[in-house]
Scaffold this motif. Structure first.
Motif, PDB file in Angstrom:
ATOM      1  N   VAL A 226      -3.532   1.428   5.963  1.00  0.00           N
ATOM      2  CA  VAL A 226      -1.867   1.423   4.629  1.00  0.00           C
ATOM      3  C   VAL A 226      -2.208   1.827   3.443  1.00  0.00           C
ATOM      4  CG1 VAL A 226      -0.212   0.322   5.099  1.00  0.00           C
ATOM      5  CG2 VAL A 226      -1.419   0.364   6.490  1.00  0.00           C
ATOM      6  N   ASN A 227      -1.675   2.181   2.529  1.00  0.00           N
ATOM      7  CA  ASN A 227      -1.284   2.567   1.373  1.00  0.00           C
ATOM      8  C   ASN A 227       0.437   2.529   0.861  1.00  0.00           C
ATOM      9  OD1 ASN A 227      -4.271   2.985  -0.460  1.00  0.00           O
ATOM     10  ND2 ASN A 227      -4.459   3.847   1.266  1.00  0.00           N
ATOM     11  N   ILE A 228       0.338   1.703  -0.336  1.00  0.00           N
ATOM     12  CA  ILE A 228       1.697   1.325  -0.347  1.00  0.00           C
ATOM     13  C   ILE A 228       1.698   1.747  -1.579  1.00  0.00           C
ATOM     14  CG2 ILE A 228       3.355   0.081  -0.777  1.00  0.00           C
ATOM     15  CD1 ILE A 228       2.272  -1.951   1.462  1.00  0.00           C
ATOM     16  N   VAL A 229       2.620   3.188  -2.361  1.00  0.00           N
ATOM     17  CA  VAL A 229       2.741   3.892  -3.204  1.00  0.00           C
ATOM     18  C   VAL A 229       3.707   4.379  -4.266  1.00  0.00           C
ATOM     19  CG1 VAL A 229       1.214   5.762  -3.040  1.00  0.00           C
ATOM     20  CG2 VAL A 229       0.889   4.633  -5.416  1.00  0.00           C
ATOM     21  N   ASP A 230       4.242   4.352  -5.318  1.00  0.00           N
ATOM     22  CA  ASP A 230       6.010   5.282  -5.153  1.00  0.00           C
ATOM     23  C   ASP A 230       5.178   6.278  -6.044  1.00  0.00           C
ATOM     24  OD1 ASP A 230       7.685   5.644  -6.292  1.00  0.00           O
ATOM     25  OD2 ASP A 230       8.083   4.800  -8.158  1.00  0.00           O
ATOM     26  N   ILE A 231       4.863   6.926  -5.144  1.00  0.00           N
ATOM     27  CA  ILE A 231       4.102   8.151  -5.323  1.00  0.00           C
ATOM     28  C   ILE A 231       5.074   9.123  -5.766  1.00  0.00           C
ATOM     29  CG2 ILE A 231       5.005   9.504  -2.265  1.00  0.00           C
ATOM     30  CD1 ILE A 231       1.323   9.430  -4.673  1.00  0.00           C
ATOM     31  N   ASP A 232       6.137   9.079  -5.546  1.00  0.00           N
ATOM     32  CA  ASP A 232       7.463  10.136  -5.798  1.00  0.00           C
ATOM     33  C   ASP A 232       8.645   9.657  -6.551  1.00  0.00           C
ATOM     34  OD1 ASP A 232       8.732   8.283  -4.358  1.00  0.00           O
ATOM     35  OD2 ASP A 232      10.041   9.683  -3.140  1.00  0.00           O
ATOM     36  N   ASP A 233       7.734   8.635  -7.289  1.00  0.00           N
ATOM     37  CA  ASP A 233       8.471   8.130  -8.811  1.00  0.00           C
ATOM     38  C   ASP A 233       9.627   7.806  -8.796  1.00  0.00           C
ATOM     39  OD1 ASP A 233       8.304   7.393 -11.757  1.00  0.00           O
ATOM     40  OD2 ASP A 233       7.978   9.481 -12.367  1.00  0.00           O
ATOM     41  N   ASP A 234      10.316   7.316  -8.111  1.00  0.00           N
ATOM     42  CA  ASP A 234      11.775   7.758  -8.032  1.00  0.00           C
ATOM     43  C   ASP A 234      12.452   5.780  -8.177  1.00  0.00           C
ATOM     44  OD1 ASP A 234      10.819   6.369  -5.520  1.00  0.00           O
ATOM     45  OD2 ASP A 234      11.926   7.802  -4.262  1.00  0.00           O
ATOM     46  N   GLY A 235      11.223   4.972  -8.357  1.00  0.00           N
ATOM     47  CA  GLY A 235      11.355   3.644  -8.288  1.00  0.00           C
ATOM     48  C   GLY A 235      11.561   2.631  -7.082  1.00  0.00           C
ATOM     49  N   ASP A 236      10.778   3.315  -5.960  1.00  0.00           N
ATOM     50  CA  ASP A 236      10.669   2.439  -4.885  1.00  0.00           C
ATOM     51  C   ASP A 236       8.994   2.841  -4.350  1.00  0.00           C
ATOM     52  OD1 ASP A 236      11.277   4.818  -2.977  1.00  0.00           O
ATOM     53  OD2 ASP A 236      12.942   4.224  -3.206  1.00  0.00           O
ATOM     54  N   PHE A 237       8.932   2.002  -3.393  1.00  0.00           N
ATOM     55  CA  PHE A 237       7.759   1.872  -2.770  1.00  0.00           C
ATOM     56  C   PHE A 237       7.732   2.822  -1.496  1.00  0.00           C
ATOM     57  CE2 PHE A 237       6.478  -1.659  -4.906  1.00  0.00           C
ATOM     58  CZ  PHE A 237       5.024  -1.127  -5.865  1.00  0.00           C
ATOM     59  N   ASP A 238       6.475   3.732  -1.182  1.00  0.00           N
ATOM     60  CA  ASP A 238       6.507   4.619  -0.215  1.00  0.00           C
ATOM     61  C   ASP A 238       5.162   4.154   0.237  1.00  0.00           C
ATOM     62  OD1 ASP A 238       8.550   6.474  -0.879  1.00  0.00           O
ATOM     63  OD2 ASP A 238       6.670   6.928  -3.035  1.00  0.00           O
ATOM     64  N   VAL A 239       4.812   4.215   1.991  1.00  0.00           N
ATOM     65  CA  VAL A 239       4.007   4.285   3.097  1.00  0.00           C
ATOM     66  C   VAL A 239       3.203   4.909   3.027  1.00  0.00           C
ATOM     67  CG1 VAL A 239       3.185   2.884   4.894  1.00  0.00           C
ATOM     68  CG2 VAL A 239       5.182   1.786   3.391  1.00  0.00           C
ATOM     69  N   PHE A 240       2.155   5.517   3.296  1.00  0.00           N
ATOM     70  CA  PHE A 240       1.059   6.146   4.430  1.00  0.00           C
ATOM     71  C   PHE A 240       0.478   5.419   5.037  1.00  0.00           C
ATOM     72  CE2 PHE A 240       1.774   8.130  -0.442  1.00  0.00           C
ATOM     73  CZ  PHE A 240       1.865   9.055  -0.143  1.00  0.00           C
ATOM     74  N   ALA A 241      -0.151   5.635   6.015  1.00  0.00           N
ATOM     75  CA  ALA A 241      -1.143   5.610   7.036  1.00  0.00           C
ATOM     76  C   ALA A 241      -1.971   6.627   7.400  1.00  0.00           C
ATOM     77  CB  ALA A 241      -0.449   4.820   7.550  1.00  0.00           C
ATOM     78  N   THR A 242      -3.555   6.172   6.848  1.00  0.00           N
ATOM     79  CA  THR A 242      -4.116   7.193   7.083  1.00  0.00           C
ATOM     80  C   THR A 242      -5.457   7.035   8.707  1.00  0.00           C
ATOM     81  OG1 THR A 242      -6.398   5.871   6.589  1.00  0.00           O
ATOM     82  CG2 THR A 242      -5.551   8.150   5.542  1.00  0.00           C
ATOM     83  N   GLU A 243      -4.440   7.909   9.953  1.00  0.00           N
ATOM     84  CA  GLU A 243      -5.044   7.569  11.619  1.00  0.00           C
ATOM     85  C   GLU A 243      -5.707   8.435  11.308  1.00  0.00           C
ATOM     86  OE1 GLU A 243      -1.328   8.916  13.184  1.00  0.00           O
ATOM     87  OE2 GLU A 243      -1.917  10.873  12.783  1.00  0.00           O
ATOM     88  N   TYR A 244      -6.499   7.730  13.361  1.00  0.00           N
ATOM     89  CA  TYR A 244      -7.633   8.740  13.929  1.00  0.00           C
ATOM     90  C   TYR A 244      -7.236   9.700  14.084  1.00  0.00           C
ATOM     91  CZ  TYR A 244     -11.325   7.220  17.493  1.00  0.00           C
ATOM     92  OH  TYR A 244     -12.949   7.129  18.001  1.00  0.00           O
ATOM     93  N   TYR A 245      -8.633  10.232  13.549  1.00  0.00           N
ATOM     94  CA  TYR A 245      -8.829  11.866  13.858  1.00  0.00           C
ATOM     95  C   TYR A 245      -8.648  12.409  12.141  1.00  0.00           C
ATOM     96  CZ  TYR A 245      -8.551  11.109  18.380  1.00  0.00           C
ATOM     97  OH  TYR A 245      -9.367  10.354  20.121  1.00  0.00           O
ATOM     98  N   GLY A 246      -8.305  11.610  11.109  1.00  0.00           N
ATOM     99  CA  GLY A 246      -8.685  11.701  10.124  1.00  0.00           C
ATOM    100  C   GLY A 246      -7.485  12.620   9.434  1.00  0.00           C
ATOM    101  N   GLY A 247      -6.211  11.986  10.149  1.00  0.00           N
ATOM    102  CA  GLY A 247      -4.699  12.313   9.304  1.00  0.00           C
ATOM    103  C   GLY A 247      -4.672  12.070   9.046  1.00  0.00           C
ATOM    104  N   VAL A 248      -2.538  11.827   8.253  1.00  0.00           N
ATOM    105  CA  VAL A 248      -2.441  11.252   7.060  1.00  0.00           C
ATOM    106  C   VAL A 248      -0.870  11.146   7.237  1.00  0.00           C
ATOM    107  CG1 VAL A 248      -2.078  10.486   5.168  1.00  0.00           C
ATOM    108  CG2 VAL A 248      -4.185  11.582   5.267  1.00  0.00           C
TER     109      VAL A 248
END
Length: 482
Positions: A226-248
């Motif tokens: 898991v990674n939590i980051v405001d990736i789109d700069d809109d003032g709230d936190f988004d979530v990334f999860a990398t999974e098996y076989y290298g996908g995101v």
């Protein structure tokens, strides 16, 4: 006794300092201060901004900076790639140890320095692991031992289920919450996301029982790192999860900073994911590695390569060549800002924080060496950020008189100055109070009297800044638009 929320307190400190600096800038008194005092104020502003960058969404941070943001935009010289010293192994009291640790650098106890909170995986047993910094903000010390499953944190699932988490203030109440990824179904290769709300505060954390699939978060394949980051700069936190076989998988927060709500997952967004096709694991850290105001990606991969039939470890850097609002990550390269070359089959986990309190982001790596001659073990590597901060605080006005008129302005603002010696590169930029570049008149050679003007009639009322840079010197002037 009322408990103080540490990050909320630092946000108040930042807002107070920003308002003070904005008043000084608007009145013109900032540039009447001694250069040493200007630099001290800017350094304090920068340190607070760096401390809050990892826990406060960028839009909220920009709002807190308000009119003082221009100082960070114009006082620290040209944007540049970050440089790091060669890694130092097992420093700050961290030692080689059995097992694997996914580290997060966070001031979890609100005492002003960074601790380590992560997942420990030893002999097929998982647990939360807390390593308190018993040193200082300037010189960390992690030699005081660790604590398993602190702060009422309870592992989820069976002991041998691989999992990872990240922390952020998901409900905007001034303390750090947790989103944890767990393999919940080995047979069908399904992982789930669990939310641990911090019902204590930033100095006395205490976590509620986990809630599965909170806020609409969905499933991933096999694992969820898991990674939590405001990736789109809109003032709230988004979530990334990398999974098996290298996908995101990317879960965009379409709710608010106080009440998150996540859209359906998007696979491999922004040119992320599948760095090594079908390889088992990918681990991503987001950080601004070129100091341009958006998040870049530092990734490692590990595992069996189904295409070659061999095991491998790779370490990649992807620069965000888009913007803070519309990210787009460039093609991966093994030429990372760390200039780090691993020499064995390893898991590489990184996180960034200002570990020595000098105003920039350092990197701590947990490296689990799989093919060690003895038993597999973790070593800790510290990469100190050695980027030089280039300061040119209002140096130009010590040699050149600059007239700006009218102030306040309604339709147009004018500049007039004379350069008695040739300037090889002269550039002039107009910024708003949030530090956003509005107009740039590109560099050119110049000698003699300069007369320049900006049409401002269509801009809203407020405070604006003009930066004049002549070779390595510059000056920043402020004016009010009515």
């Amino acid at each position: 006794m009322k408990r103080v929320k540490h990050y909320a307190k630092q946000k108040r400190q930042l807002r107070f300092l920003s308002k003070k600096l904005a008043r000084l800038l608007e009145s013109g008194r900032f540039y009447q201060l001694a250069l040493s005092q200007q630099k001290r104020l800017i350094a304090k502003l920068q340190k607070l901004s760096e401390k809050l960058k990892s826990v406060v969404p960028a839009r909220q941070l920009q709002k807190a900076l308000a009119g003082a943001a221009i100082l960070l935009t114009t006082s620290l010289g040209t944007l540049q790639a970050q440089t790091f010293a060669p890694p130092v192994q097992d420093t700050f009291g961290l030692i080689e140890e059995p097992g694997l640790t996914f580290p997060n650098l966070v001031d979890i106890d609100g005492d002003g320095d960074f601790d380590i909170l992560g997942v420990n995986y030893t002999d097929y047993n998982n647990g939360f692991r807390f390593i308190e910094n018993v040193g200082t903000q300037v010189l960390p010390d992690f030699s005081g031992g660790d604590e398993l499953n602190p702060f009422n944190l309870n592992p989820v699932g069976n002991n041998d289920q691989a999992w990872d988490f990240d922390l952020a203030d998901m409900d905007d109440d001034g303390d750090m919450d947790i989103i944890l990824g767990v393999n919940t179904d080995y047979v069908d290769e399904i992982a789930s996301l669990f939310y641990y709300e911090n019902i204590g505060d930033a100095q006395n954390p205490a976590f509620a029982d986990p809630v599965i699939d909170a806020f609409g978060l969905g499933k991933t394949i096999g694992f969820a790192f898991v990674n939590i980051v405001d990736i789109d700069d809109d003032g709230d936190f988004d979530v990334f999860a990398t999974e098996y076989y290298g996908g995101v998988k990317f879960f965009e927060n379409i709710g608010t900073a106080q009440t998150p709500s996540f859209a359906a997952a998007v696979n491999n967004p922004f040119n992320l994911g599948n760095l090594v096709p079908d390889q088992d694991f990918t681990f991503i850290s987001f950080m601004d590695l070129d100091d341009d105001g958006d998040y870049d990606a530092l990734s490692s991969t590990y595992g069996y390569e189904y295409g070659t039939g061999e095991y491998g470890t790779y370490f990649y850097y992807q620069e965000n060549i888009g913007t803070s609002v519309m990210p787009n990550f460039g093609d991966p390269t093994t030429e990372t800002p760390l200039n780090y070359e691993h020499d064995s089959l390893s898991y590489l986990f990184t996180d960034a924080a200002d570990l020595d309190d000098d105003g920039d982001l350092d990197i701590l790596m947990s490296r689990y060496i799989e093919d060690k001659a003895e038993e597999p073990a973790t070593v800790w590597l510290y990469f100190e950020n050695t980027t030089a901060i280039i300061e040119h605080v209002n140096e130009l006005t010590t040699t050149v008189k600059i007239d700006m008129f009218p102030n306040p302005a309604i339709e147009q603002v004018n500049l007039r100055t004379t350069f008695e010696a040739q300037v090889d590169r002269l550039s002039i930029q107009l910024f708003n109070a949030e530090g956003k570049l509005l107009v740039e008149k590109p560099g050119q050679r110049f000698l003699g009297t300069l007369n320049e003007s900006f049409d401002v009639q269509d801009y809203p009322s407020g405070l604006y800044f003009i930066k004049i840079q002549a070779d390595e010197k510059y000056s920043t002037l402020s004016f009010a638009k009515q």
